[in-house]
Write a protein that holds these residues in place. Structure first.
Motif, short mmCIF file in Angstrom:
data_model
loop_
_atom_site.label_atom_id
_atom_site.label_comp_id
_atom_site.label_asym_id
_atom_site.label_seq_id
_atom_site.Cartn_x
_atom_site.Cartn_y
_atom_site.Cartn_z
N PHE A 148 43.92 14.77 -49.92
CA PHE A 148 44.24 13.38 -49.60
C PHE A 148 45.73 13.16 -49.31
N ASP A 165 47.67 13.57 -46.69
CA ASP A 165 47.99 12.86 -45.44
C ASP A 165 47.74 11.36 -45.58
N ASP A 166 46.59 11.00 -46.15
CA ASP A 166 46.28 9.58 -46.34
C ASP A 166 47.33 8.91 -47.21
N GLU A 182 50.76 8.65 -45.31
CA GLU A 182 50.80 7.74 -44.16
C GLU A 182 50.40 6.31 -44.51
N LEU A 183 49.41 6.16 -45.42
CA LEU A 183 48.85 4.84 -45.67
C LEU A 183 49.16 4.30 -47.07
N VAL A 196 43.85 6.19 -50.20
CA VAL A 196 42.89 7.16 -49.65
C VAL A 196 41.76 6.38 -48.96
N MET A 197 41.55 6.69 -47.69
CA MET A 197 40.49 6.00 -46.93
C MET A 197 39.11 6.45 -47.41
N SER A 213 37.88 9.55 -45.71
CA SER A 213 38.43 10.78 -46.26
C SER A 213 37.66 11.21 -47.51
#
Length: 100
Positions: free
Chosen positions: A14, A16-17, A20-21, A24-25, A28
């Motif tokens: 997780f 990258d999520d 960047e965000l 956690v999407m 994902s």
């Protein structure tokens, strides 16, 4: 609470999520059930893009209309929704077929 059993993701899955965000999407989280599928599908998509030299714009143009071009197949366990009404067009009239 979830109807799916908890899965422990691979280390860093997780990252990258979160970077960047900041969260956690859900998509994902879904990939944690079959992380090898994520790698495989993106490998296939990447090879198609490279083979045909598609730009981001071209990929969007191809992907956006896909759901409307694909016949709606019922999902296993999905409720049986009624079929959408069929559209019938009136026969062309003489005024519509003549030109001045």
């Amino acid at each position: 609470m979830s109807f799916l059993a908890e899965v422990i993701p691979p280390p860093g899955f997780f990252d990258d999520d979160l970077a960047e965000l900041g969260f956690v999407m859900n998509a994902s989280r879904l990939w944690t059930y079959r992380p090898q599928w994520q790698e495989q599908i993106f490998d296939v998509l990447g090879s198609i893009v490279r083979e045909h030299g598609l730009t981001v714009r071209q990929r969007c143009i191809l992907v956006a209309p896909q759901p409307s071009a694909t016949p709606a197949a019922p999902l296993p366990g999905a409720p049986n929704w009624p079929e959408p009404p069929t559209r019938t067009w009136p026969p062309p009239s003489s005024t519509a077929t003549t030109t001045p």
